[in-house]
Scaffold this active site. Structure first.
Site, PDB file in Angstrom:
ATOM      1  N   GLN A   1      34.328  38.867  33.773  1.00  0.00           N
ATOM      2  CA  GLN A   1      34.377  40.312  33.361  1.00  0.00           C
ATOM      3  C   GLN A   1      36.211  40.413  34.099  1.00  0.00           C
ATOM      4  O   GLN A   1      36.648  41.558  33.278  1.00  0.00           O
ATOM      5  CB  GLN A   1      34.117  40.369  35.466  1.00  0.00           C
ATOM      6  CG  GLN A   1      32.018  40.994  35.057  1.00  0.00           C
ATOM      7  CD  GLN A   1      31.015  41.426  36.731  1.00  0.00           C
ATOM      8  OE1 GLN A   1      32.020  40.996  37.674  1.00  0.00           O
ATOM      9  NE2 GLN A   1      30.461  41.451  36.502  1.00  0.00           N
TER      10      GLN A   1
ATOM     11  N   MET B   1      23.620  38.538  40.321  1.00  0.00           N
ATOM     12  CA  MET B   1      24.834  38.600  40.000  1.00  0.00           C
ATOM     13  C   MET B   1      25.237  40.342  41.230  1.00  0.00           C
ATOM     14  O   MET B   1      24.962  41.565  40.762  1.00  0.00           O
ATOM     15  CB  MET B   1      25.036  39.537  38.365  1.00  0.00           C
ATOM     16  CG  MET B   1      24.835  38.393  37.839  1.00  0.00           C
ATOM     17  SD  MET B   1      24.347  39.450  36.458  1.00  0.00           S
ATOM     18  CE  MET B   1      23.186  40.072  35.741  1.00  0.00           C
TER      19      MET B   1
ATOM     20  N   CYS C   1      27.044  49.747  43.742  1.00  0.00           N
ATOM     21  CA  CYS C   1      27.324  48.494  43.629  1.00  0.00           C
ATOM     22  C   CYS C   1      26.194  47.715  44.647  1.00  0.00           C
ATOM     23  O   CYS C   1      26.239  48.671  46.052  1.00  0.00           O
ATOM     24  CB  CYS C   1      28.513  47.384  44.344  1.00  0.00           C
ATOM     25  SG  CYS C   1      28.477  45.602  44.308  1.00  0.00           S
TER      26      CYS C   1
ATOM     27  N   THR D   1      22.118  44.360  38.707  1.00  0.00           N
ATOM     28  CA  THR D   1      23.296  45.094  39.557  1.00  0.00           C
ATOM     29  C   THR D   1      24.537  46.470  38.015  1.00  0.00           C
ATOM     30  O   THR D   1      23.418  46.036  37.386  1.00  0.00           O
ATOM     31  CB  THR D   1      24.076  44.075  38.127  1.00  0.00           C
ATOM     32  OG1 THR D   1      26.206  44.454  38.381  1.00  0.00           O
ATOM     33  CG2 THR D   1      23.745  43.415  37.320  1.00  0.00           C
TER      34      THR D   1
END
Length: 230
Positions: free
Chosen positions: A52, A10, A196, A83
């Site tokens: 999401q 991810m 991120c 992630t």
């Protein structure tokens, strides 16, 4: 060395970085031909991304919880969710297993405090920047967190999903992030959290006027520390 379980995919671009970092840190600590003991469960990010967008977090949580159970069954002694965004479901994942989950936000907050800082800008997906599951954890750790304005958050989010998750790195996107970071510093940020894991493909220390905190690197280092502890 304890076995590190990785819930990855991810995106796989950043999971590949996790694998590289875990092995590099292990070699630095142990020397020679040593590498990390780890097991990886890699999900299909296309499915997770749709959940999401559609707010189907409970379904995503069950997918990651099943991954966690598989990792524990495979012999993992501790676990990472590779992630930032999917730490939204960290509590459900942790509840599914008996092994400890090393929370990415905790490793990041520890690094910021160790640097003697408390006011930080946060870059990440819109979910990470705007919702409380991550910011709240950082703030509970004693940090004051600044996020970009609405239009800049849209730019940061788009570059992550449309470019970095696909392995696309553009100079113009780096420049866009640099402007966002400069504005956060002007607002009072003493450091920037690259919240991120894909952002580390685009931004390094030389791209920021203040220290950056690369969350994948910090998370991997914390995992190796934990795996080598008594």
């Amino acid at each position: 060395m304890k076995t590190i379980g990785l819930i990855g995919g991810m995106s796989w671009e950043s999971t590949a970085e996790y694998y590289r970092l875990l092995n590099e840190f292990t070699r630095e600590r142990l020397g020679g031909l040593h590498s990390a003991r780890c097991v990886l469960y890699s999900v299909d990010f296309a499915e997770i991304e749709q959940m999401q967008v559609q707010g189907r977090w409970a379904e995503a949580a069950e997918i990651l919880a099943e991954a966690a159970r598989s990792l524990e069954a495979a012999g993992a002694d501790l676990m990472l969710i590779c992630t930032n965004t999917m730490h939204k479901v960290a509590d459900a994942v942790e509840a599914a297993v008996s092994i400890p989950l090393l929370h990415l936000a905790d490793a990041t907050a520890d690094a910021v405090r160790a640097a003697g800082l408390s006011r930080v800008g946060l870059l990440g997906t819109a979910f990470t920047m705007e919702q409380d599951f991550y910011r709240g954890r950082l703030e509970a750790g004693g940090l004051h967190v600044y996020i970009p304005g609405s239009e800049q958050r849209t730019v940061v989010h788009r570059i992550i999903y449309d470019e970095l998750c696909l392995g696309v790195v553009k100079d113009e996107s780096r420049a866009a992030y640099q402007k966002v970071m400069e504005d956060l510093v002007a607002f009072g940020a003493e450091g920037i959290i690259l919240g991120c894991t894909e952002i580390e493909l685009l931004i390094g220390p030389a791209d920021s006027p203040v220290p950056v905190f690369p969350t994948a690197r910090l998370h991997a280092a914390a995992a190796v520390d934990a795996a080598l502890s008594d």
